[in-house]
Design a protein around this motif. Structure first.
Motif, mmCIF file in Angstrom:
data_model
loop_
_atom_site.group_PDB
_atom_site.id
_atom_site.type_symbol
_atom_site.label_atom_id
_atom_site.label_comp_id
_atom_site.label_asym_id
_atom_site.label_seq_id
_atom_site.Cartn_x
_atom_site.Cartn_y
_atom_site.Cartn_z
ATOM 1 N N GLY A 79 -4.479 2.381 54.128
ATOM 2 C CA GLY A 79 -4.943 2.551 55.512
ATOM 3 C C GLY A 79 -6.179 3.415 55.578
ATOM 4 N N ILE A 80 -6.299 4.171 56.674
ATOM 5 C CA ILE A 80 -7.482 5.013 56.899
ATOM 6 C C ILE A 80 -7.733 5.914 55.691
ATOM 7 C CG2 ILE A 80 -8.365 6.972 58.260
ATOM 8 C CD1 ILE A 80 -7.184 5.685 60.756
ATOM 9 N N MET A 81 -6.686 6.495 55.144
ATOM 10 C CA MET A 81 -6.820 7.420 54.012
ATOM 11 C C MET A 81 -6.719 6.698 52.666
ATOM 12 S SD MET A 81 -7.298 10.379 55.381
ATOM 13 C CE MET A 81 -6.916 11.637 54.165
ATOM 14 N N THR B 125 2.090 12.496 54.371
ATOM 15 C CA THR B 125 2.642 13.724 54.968
ATOM 16 C C THR B 125 4.031 13.397 55.495
ATOM 17 O OG1 THR B 125 0.430 14.410 55.649
ATOM 18 C CG2 THR B 125 2.296 15.518 56.700
ATOM 19 N N GLY C 284 -9.035 14.784 56.110
ATOM 20 C CA GLY C 284 -9.300 13.646 56.982
ATOM 21 C C GLY C 284 -9.986 12.492 56.277
ATOM 22 N N GLY D 265 -10.524 8.762 62.692
ATOM 23 C CA GLY D 265 -9.869 10.010 62.426
ATOM 24 C C GLY D 265 -8.341 10.054 62.245
ATOM 25 N N PHE D 266 -7.821 11.090 62.753
ATOM 26 C CA PHE D 266 -6.401 11.372 62.595
ATOM 27 C C PHE D 266 -5.724 11.127 63.929
ATOM 28 C CE2 PHE D 266 -2.684 14.232 62.209
ATOM 29 C CZ PHE D 266 -2.110 13.621 61.104
ATOM 30 N N ARG D 267 -4.789 10.185 63.919
ATOM 31 C CA ARG D 267 -4.214 9.710 65.175
ATOM 32 C C ARG D 267 -3.217 10.715 65.755
ATOM 33 N NH1 ARG D 267 -1.019 5.611 64.032
ATOM 34 N NH2 ARG D 267 -1.410 5.388 61.818
ATOM 35 N N LYS E 158 4.092 13.303 64.762
ATOM 36 C CA LYS E 158 5.067 13.312 63.657
ATOM 37 C C LYS E 158 5.018 14.651 62.918
ATOM 38 C CE LYS E 158 3.283 11.775 60.062
ATOM 39 N NZ LYS E 158 2.665 11.972 58.765
ATOM 40 N N MET F 204 0.712 6.285 49.945
ATOM 41 C CA MET F 204 -0.028 6.920 51.047
ATOM 42 C C MET F 204 0.282 6.141 52.320
ATOM 43 S SD MET F 204 -1.729 9.481 51.684
ATOM 44 C CE MET F 204 -3.038 10.339 52.510
ATOM 45 N N VAL F 205 1.509 6.374 52.826
ATOM 46 C CA VAL F 205 2.035 5.616 53.968
ATOM 47 C C VAL F 205 2.293 6.593 55.116
ATOM 48 C CG1 VAL F 205 2.946 3.773 52.502
ATOM 49 C CG2 VAL F 205 4.394 5.745 53.025
ATOM 50 N N PRO F 206 2.592 6.094 56.337
ATOM 51 C CA PRO F 206 2.583 7.015 57.476
ATOM 52 C C PRO F 206 3.635 8.122 57.470
ATOM 53 C CG PRO F 206 2.262 4.751 58.227
ATOM 54 C CD PRO F 206 2.618 4.683 56.771
ATOM 55 N N ASP G 232 -0.735 -3.142 50.292
ATOM 56 C CA ASP G 232 -0.407 -2.676 51.651
ATOM 57 C C ASP G 232 0.385 -3.787 52.319
ATOM 58 O OD1 ASP G 232 -1.888 -0.470 53.829
ATOM 59 O OD2 ASP G 232 -0.763 -2.169 54.641
ATOM 60 N N ARG G 233 1.378 -3.403 53.115
ATOM 61 C CA ARG G 233 2.178 -4.459 53.751
ATOM 62 C C ARG G 233 1.364 -5.220 54.795
ATOM 63 N NH1 ARG G 233 6.646 -0.638 56.693
ATOM 64 N NH2 ARG G 233 5.255 0.380 58.156
ATOM 65 N N VAL H 118 -2.320 15.741 51.646
ATOM 66 C CA VAL H 118 -3.740 16.104 51.616
ATOM 67 C C VAL H 118 -4.215 16.584 52.970
ATOM 68 C CG1 VAL H 118 -4.112 14.331 49.863
ATOM 69 C CG2 VAL H 118 -4.614 13.793 52.264
HETATM 70 P P1 NAD Z 1 -2.605 4.487 58.340
HETATM 71 O O1 NAD Z 1 -1.595 4.070 59.329
HETATM 72 O O2 NAD Z 1 -4.058 4.231 58.595
HETATM 73 O O3 NAD Z 1 -2.278 3.820 56.903
HETATM 74 C C1 NAD Z 1 -0.983 3.694 56.381
HETATM 75 C C2 NAD Z 1 -0.899 2.332 55.693
HETATM 76 O O4 NAD Z 1 0.353 2.245 55.005
HETATM 77 C C3 NAD Z 1 -0.951 1.159 56.675
HETATM 78 O O5 NAD Z 1 -2.027 0.304 56.302
HETATM 79 C C4 NAD Z 1 0.427 0.492 56.515
HETATM 80 O O6 NAD Z 1 0.361 -0.924 56.656
HETATM 81 C C5 NAD Z 1 0.812 0.908 55.107
HETATM 82 N N1 NAD Z 1 2.251 0.916 54.818
HETATM 83 C C6 NAD Z 1 3.240 1.516 55.524
HETATM 84 N N2 NAD Z 1 4.426 1.355 54.905
HETATM 85 C C7 NAD Z 1 4.182 0.633 53.789
HETATM 86 C C8 NAD Z 1 5.005 0.136 52.742
HETATM 87 N N3 NAD Z 1 6.320 0.375 52.704
HETATM 88 N N4 NAD Z 1 4.421 -0.588 51.755
HETATM 89 C C9 NAD Z 1 3.078 -0.816 51.782
HETATM 90 N N5 NAD Z 1 2.252 -0.379 52.741
HETATM 91 C C10 NAD Z 1 2.799 0.345 53.734
HETATM 92 O O7 NAD Z 1 -2.361 6.053 58.086
HETATM 93 P P2 NAD Z 1 -3.353 7.104 57.412
HETATM 94 O O8 NAD Z 1 -4.189 7.741 58.477
HETATM 95 O O9 NAD Z 1 -4.016 6.496 56.211
HETATM 96 O O10 NAD Z 1 -2.294 8.217 56.974
HETATM 97 C C11 NAD Z 1 -1.467 8.055 55.813
HETATM 98 C C12 NAD Z 1 -0.750 9.363 55.568
HETATM 99 O O11 NAD Z 1 -1.722 10.398 55.326
HETATM 100 C C13 NAD Z 1 0.096 9.855 56.760
HETATM 101 O O12 NAD Z 1 1.280 10.457 56.294
HETATM 102 C C14 NAD Z 1 -0.812 10.862 57.443
HETATM 103 O O13 NAD Z 1 -0.064 11.823 58.171
HETATM 104 C C15 NAD Z 1 -1.540 11.453 56.244
HETATM 105 N N6 NAD Z 1 -2.861 12.028 56.539
HETATM 106 C C16 NAD Z 1 -3.748 11.356 57.319
HETATM 107 C C17 NAD Z 1 -5.005 11.927 57.568
HETATM 108 C C18 NAD Z 1 -6.021 11.247 58.455
HETATM 109 O O14 NAD Z 1 -7.015 11.920 58.839
HETATM 110 N N7 NAD Z 1 -5.861 9.986 58.801
HETATM 111 C C19 NAD Z 1 -5.338 13.151 56.995
HETATM 112 C C20 NAD Z 1 -4.423 13.797 56.165
HETATM 113 C C21 NAD Z 1 -3.175 13.219 55.938
#
Ligand code: NAD
Length: 295
Positions: A13-15, A99, A127, A233-235, A241, A67-69, A34-35, A124
């Motif tokens: 995903g984003i990260m 996280t 962002g 960014g960070f949703r 959560k 690196m999933v939600p 990624d799913r 991590v």
């Molecule tokens: P996101 O929703 O953009 O990406 C998560 C991805 O994981 C999605 O594409 C989803 O389809 C995939 N996914 C979920 N379950 C899955 C599974 N079982 N198998 C395969 N793929 C799966 O979220 P993000 O922003 O990339 O954040 C990921 C993690 O990093 C979270 O825990 C978040 O709290 C943490 N984080 C995010 C940021 C940020 O700025 N976005 C910063 C630091 C930490």
């Protein structure tokens, strides 16, 4: 661990997408899954190897990164049929960088250990920009030997610091989210305050950022907040959560986090209003609505 192990990267995903791309750039063979199939395709477009299932990505990999939600997503990735624990060979280094709750991280580490896997929790901060630039702050819980074995994989992603046994990385990350939420809220309040006094907010925030009030939040988000641009960014949904994690963990430990609990309510209100997809700097949008009728 072999010199250059194949890395399975789950969650693009984003990260995850830029992190996995940085591992490819550093010379690792990375099989991504990624799913959401469009995310796996995007990874292939960046030079990664697309896997059509989690099991296919993990099969034969020396390192698995997730690196999933959220905690249930990590549980599913690890424990489901065809998940990491089904597919990874004994001795594989499993690094969860999502996280999640510290107690879930401890359970994952213990269940992994029973299966002969070496598990680290390595959430991590930094962002999307930090992920793209490979300058994340990585808080690592787990065995010291496993931390050192993971050093080459962490290097292209940022700076990794061991902070204690399994779960400790998530506890430090919870503290990080507490600080960030409070900081954003106070930057938002300062901005509304400055605007109410007709101050040039560009100059005002710039000079504030040079003093004790300065912060990475001001540096990274100040300009976007001035212009009310809240694309993530960070949703908000993810920070909601995380505030649940930190307030629950504080309660378990018997320590008060009064300001954090208040900001957690504001973040929860934004989510309830349907703004879970906005950047967490949208705390300012809520304040705008409280402060004035017009905005
Ligand atoms: P996101 O929703 O953009 O990406 C998560 C991805 O994981 C999605 O594409 C989803 O389809 C995939 N996914 C979920 N379950 C899955 C599974 N079982 N198998 C395969 N793929 C799966 O979220 P993000 O922003 O990339 O954040 C990921 C993690 O990093 C979270 O825990 C978040 O709290 C943490 N984080 C995010 C940021 C940020 O700025 N976005 C910063 C630091 C930490």
């Amino acid at each position: 661990m072999p010199q250059s192990p194949t890395v399975a990267f789950i969650g693009l995903g984003i990260m995850g997408l830029p992190m996995a791309a940085n591992l490819v750039s550093a010379g690792f063979t990375v099989r991504g899954y990624d799913r959401a199939p469009q995310q796996t395709d995007r990874f292939a477009g960046k030079g990664g190897t697309a896997a059509s299932s989690l099991a296919e990505a993990v099969d034969g990999a020396g390192v698995v990164i997730t690196m999933v939600p959220d905690s249930p997503d990590v549980d599913e990735a690890m424990f489901a049929t065809g998940g990491v624990f089904d597919s990874a060979a004994s001795g594989t280094l499993v690094i969860d960088m999502s996280t999640i709750r510290p107690d879930t991280a401890r359970t994952v580490a213990e269940e992994g250990r029973i299966r002969g896997l070496r598990v680290l929790d390595a959430p991590v901060s930094g962002g999307e920009t930090g992920a793209v630039e490979g300058v994340l702050s990585i808080m690592v819980g787990g065995d010291s030997a496993d931390f050192h074995a993971a050093a080459d994989v962490f290097a292209p992603l940022g700076t990794a610091v061991p902070v204690g046994p399994a779960g400790a990385g998530q506890t430090v990350k919870a503290a990080n989210q507490l600080i960030v939420a409070g900081n954003i809220q106070l930057v938002a309040e300062a901005l509304v305050f400055l605007e109410a006094h007709g101050v040039d907010t560009e100059a005002g925030l710039r000079v504030l950022n040079g003093g004790l009030a300065g912060s990475t939040v001001l540096t990274r988000k100040g300009e976007a907040m001035r212009h009310r641009r809240f694309e993530p960014g960070f949703r908000i949904g993810l920070h909601d959560k995380d505030m649940g994690i930190v307030t629950a963990a504080a309660r378990e430990a018997g320590v008060p986090v009064p300001t954090g609990a208040l900001v957690a309510q504001f973040i929860g209100a934004l989510k309830a209003q349907g703004h879970g997809g906005l950047d967490h700097s949208a705390l300012l949008a809520l304040l705008d609505r409280i402060a004035t009728e017009q905005k």
